[in-house]
Design a protein around this motif. Structure first.
Motif, PDB file in Angstrom:
ATOM      1  N   SER A 139       0.815  -1.223   0.000  1.00 26.24           N
ATOM      2  CA  SER A 139       0.000   0.000   0.000  1.00 26.24           C
ATOM      3  C   SER A 139       0.843   1.266   0.000  1.00 26.24           C
ATOM      4  O   SER A 139       0.297   2.371   0.054  1.00 26.24           O
ATOM      5  N   GLU A 140       2.157   1.124  -0.041  1.00 25.82           N
ATOM      6  CA  GLU A 140       3.062   2.275   0.019  1.00 25.82           C
ATOM      7  C   GLU A 140       3.424   2.713  -1.405  1.00 25.82           C
ATOM      8  O   GLU A 140       4.186   2.030  -2.103  1.00 25.82           O
ATOM      9  N   PRO A 141       2.889   3.848  -1.895  1.00 24.81           N
ATOM     10  CA  PRO A 141       3.161   4.281  -3.269  1.00 24.81           C
ATOM     11  C   PRO A 141       4.644   4.422  -3.578  1.00 24.81           C
ATOM     12  O   PRO A 141       5.088   4.118  -4.684  1.00 24.81           O
ATOM     13  N   ASN A 142       5.423   4.900  -2.587  1.00 27.79           N
ATOM     14  CA  ASN A 142       6.864   5.039  -2.804  1.00 27.79           C
ATOM     15  C   ASN A 142       7.495   3.700  -3.161  1.00 27.79           C
ATOM     16  O   ASN A 142       8.304   3.594  -4.088  1.00 27.79           O
ATOM     17  N   SER A 143       7.139   2.674  -2.400  1.00 29.13           N
ATOM     18  CA  SER A 143       7.738   1.353  -2.605  1.00 29.13           C
ATOM     19  C   SER A 143       7.280   0.740  -3.924  1.00 29.13           C
ATOM     20  O   SER A 143       8.075   0.139  -4.645  1.00 29.13           O
ATOM     21  N   VAL A 144       6.006   0.879  -4.231  1.00 26.20           N
ATOM     22  CA  VAL A 144       5.479   0.341  -5.484  1.00 26.20           C
ATOM     23  C   VAL A 144       6.189   0.988  -6.675  1.00 26.20           C
ATOM     24  O   VAL A 144       6.554   0.310  -7.642  1.00 26.20           O
ATOM     25  N   SER A 145       6.417   2.287  -6.585  1.00 27.90           N
ATOM     26  CA  SER A 145       7.112   3.010  -7.653  1.00 27.90           C
ATOM     27  C   SER A 145       8.550   2.524  -7.793  1.00 27.90           C
ATOM     28  O   SER A 145       9.051   2.303  -8.909  1.00 27.90           O
ATOM     29  N   ALA A 146       9.232   2.349  -6.651  1.00 30.86           N
ATOM     30  CA  ALA A 146      10.624   1.886  -6.683  1.00 30.86           C
ATOM     31  C   ALA A 146      10.722   0.460  -7.231  1.00 30.86           C
ATOM     32  O   ALA A 146      11.635   0.141  -8.011  1.00 30.86           O
ATOM     33  N   ILE A 147       9.784  -0.401  -6.845  1.00 33.77           N
ATOM     34  CA  ILE A 147       9.768  -1.781  -7.339  1.00 33.77           C
ATOM     35  C   ILE A 147       9.654  -1.791  -8.858  1.00 33.77           C
ATOM     36  O   ILE A 147      10.355  -2.538  -9.557  1.00 33.77           O
ATOM     37  N   ALA A 148       8.761  -0.966  -9.388  1.00 34.30           N
ATOM     38  CA  ALA A 148       8.571  -0.904 -10.844  1.00 34.30           C
ATOM     39  C   ALA A 148       9.859  -0.506 -11.552  1.00 34.30           C
ATOM     40  O   ALA A 148      10.197  -1.061 -12.607  1.00 34.30           O
ATOM     41  N   GLU A 149      10.597   0.437 -10.967  1.00 31.44           N
ATOM     42  CA  GLU A 149      11.847   0.869 -11.593  1.00 31.44           C
ATOM     43  C   GLU A 149      12.916  -0.211 -11.492  1.00 31.44           C
ATOM     44  O   GLU A 149      13.683  -0.429 -12.438  1.00 31.44           O
ATOM     45  N   TYR A 150      12.982  -0.893 -10.359  1.00 29.63           N
ATOM     46  CA  TYR A 150      13.927  -2.013 -10.222  1.00 29.63           C
ATOM     47  C   TYR A 150      13.631  -3.089 -11.267  1.00 29.63           C
ATOM     48  O   TYR A 150      14.538  -3.627 -11.907  1.00 29.63           O
ATOM     49  N   GLN A 151      12.360  -3.417 -11.450  1.00 27.43           N
ATOM     50  CA  GLN A 151      12.002  -4.466 -12.397  1.00 27.43           C
ATOM     51  C   GLN A 151      12.266  -4.042 -13.840  1.00 27.43           C
ATOM     52  O   GLN A 151      12.589  -4.873 -14.696  1.00 27.43           O
ATOM     53  N   GLU A 152      12.137  -2.749 -14.086  1.00 24.14           N
ATOM     54  CA  GLU A 152      12.401  -2.243 -15.430  1.00 24.14           C
ATOM     55  C   GLU A 152      13.898  -2.233 -15.748  1.00 24.14           C
ATOM     56  O   GLU A 152      14.314  -2.615 -16.846  1.00 24.14           O
ATOM     57  N   LYS A 153      14.713  -1.803 -14.785  1.00 21.67           N
ATOM     58  CA  LYS A 153      16.134  -1.576 -15.052  1.00 21.67           C
ATOM     59  C   LYS A 153      17.041  -2.726 -14.622  1.00 21.67           C
ATOM     60  O   LYS A 153      18.172  -2.831 -15.101  1.00 21.67           O
ATOM     61  N   GLY A 154      16.554  -3.595 -13.729  1.00 19.90           N
ATOM     62  CA  GLY A 154      17.364  -4.704 -13.246  1.00 19.90           C
ATOM     63  C   GLY A 154      17.926  -5.593 -14.341  1.00 19.90           C
ATOM     64  O   GLY A 154      19.128  -5.924 -14.331  1.00 19.90           O
ATOM     65  N   PRO A 155      17.120  -5.997 -15.334  1.00 22.32           N
ATOM     66  CA  PRO A 155      17.631  -6.878 -16.387  1.00 22.32           C
ATOM     67  C   PRO A 155      18.806  -6.295 -17.173  1.00 22.32           C
ATOM     68  O   PRO A 155      19.666  -7.040 -17.647  1.00 22.32           O
ATOM     69  N   SER A 156      18.879  -4.981 -17.292  1.00 24.83           N
ATOM     70  CA  SER A 156      19.995  -4.351 -18.007  1.00 24.83           C
ATOM     71  C   SER A 156      21.320  -4.579 -17.289  1.00 24.83           C
ATOM     72  O   SER A 156      22.392  -4.474 -17.900  1.00 24.83           O
TER      73      SER A 156
END
Length: 332
Positions: free
Chosen positions: A177-194
């Motif tokens: 329920s924490e918007p900050n964490s949800v936003s950070a997770i999305a960025e990790y998942q987007e950039k992690g594979p690179s």
């Protein structure tokens, strides 16, 4: 009416008027503290107690003072801590509104959301800090502004890759329920594979679930854990570290205080500086130089690399010379 009764009636009327006049002069003005000579009151709502949020508050007060405002003369502070309880967070914000504070300072997203809701009808300015994504938190419009602590995620991924060249999976615990964490997770998942990483996440709904989630993450066999600024997780970080240390899994922090207590390293921001930036913005509002709704929220752009040499050594991890040269030692 006899002359005696007339005089008694006249004296009673005069005394009543004096009493009413006295009551009116002693009432505080909106946003002012009568006990301090009608000095503007800043209501500070802090979601909970851990070092990062404490540093925000400390920096906020320093930022006000560095902007030329003196506590006790130009402002007084009503500081309230919610202890990570959303109901108390709401009560604090409503009390600030009922007391007509001059400005609300909200530290962390739940506090900011509650303060904004309570202040909106009265148009009390709200300034926030320690919010990763004000847009997703819906705190980017209205009589509100502040500072974002958006994490330097690419720098963190690069740091992990350098310190663990063979790592494949990064685990992250977060509050759903924490918007900050949800936003950070999305960025990790987007950039992690690179960077050659798979991101493994486990979400929780409350702090009581975090340690069980940590056990589950360890059981998944992740190569490391990267910690966010998620308040529920940070609140029990020492207990998480006990588990991960026993399992031999390094944990990377998101700022210096997390590295101090045992995370191996972090590409992170300085929360005292973040608070100072917030205090400088609040000073403009209190001085009448700007309105909150006229000030776009600001994101701190500088970050440092922090290391805990002891924690790294305990994990059998070596520090490359180029990192050691620029890193700040954070071990207690």
């Amino acid at each position: 009416m006899s002359m005696k009764k007339f005089l008694a009636f006249t004296m009673a009327t005069i005394m009543s008027l004096v009493a009413l006049s006295g009551c009116g002069s002693s009432s505080p003005q909106p946003g002012k503290d009568s006990a301090s000579g009608n000095v503007p009151v800043i209501g500070i709502s802090q979601y909970g107690q851990h070092a990062s949020l404490d540093n925000c508050r400390e920096g906020f007060l320093q930022g006000l003072e560095e902007s030329g405002l003196v506590e006790g003369k130009d402002f007084t502070v009503d500081y309230q801590n919610a202890g990570f309880d959303d109901n108390i967070t709401t009560q604090i914000a409503q009390n600030f509104s009922a007391n007509n504070v001059a400005l609300m300072c909200a530290i962390a997203t739940p506090s900011a959301t509650a303060c904004f809701a309570a202040a909106e009808d009265k148009n009390i300015p709200v300034i926030f800090t320690a919010i990763t994504d004000p847009v997703k938190a819906k705190l980017d419009k209205g009589n509100i502004t502040g500072t974002s602590d958006k994490l330097p995620i690419e720098a963190q991924l690069e740091l992990i890759r350098t310190l663990q060249p063979d790592a494949k999976t990064i685990g992250i615990l977060y509050t759903t329920s924490e918007p900050n964490s949800v936003s950070a997770i999305a960025e990790y998942q987007e950039k992690g594979p690179s960077y050659g990483f798979t991101i493994e996440t486990i979400g929780v709904t409350q702090q009581a679930e975090v340690l069980q989630a940590a056990d589950n993450m360890i059981a998944k066999g992740v190569d490391c854990i990267s910690n966010l600024t998620d308040n529920n997780v940070v609140g029990v970080l020492p207990s998480i570290l006990e588990k991960t240390n026993e399992a031999g899994i390094p944990v990377y922090g998101s700022e210096i205080e997390q590295v101090k207590i045992g995370c191996v390293a972090s590409a992170g921001i300085d929360y005292v500086l973040l608070g100072k930036q917030t205090g400088a913005m609040a000073a403009k509002i209190l001085k009448g130089e700007a309105k909150a709704e006229e000030l776009p929220y600001e994101t701190i752009t500088s970050f440092d690399t922090y290391i805990n040499s002891k924690a790294l050594a305990d994990m059998g991890m070596k520090i490359p010379a180029d990192i050691a040269e620029k890193a700040i030692e954070a071990a207690n």
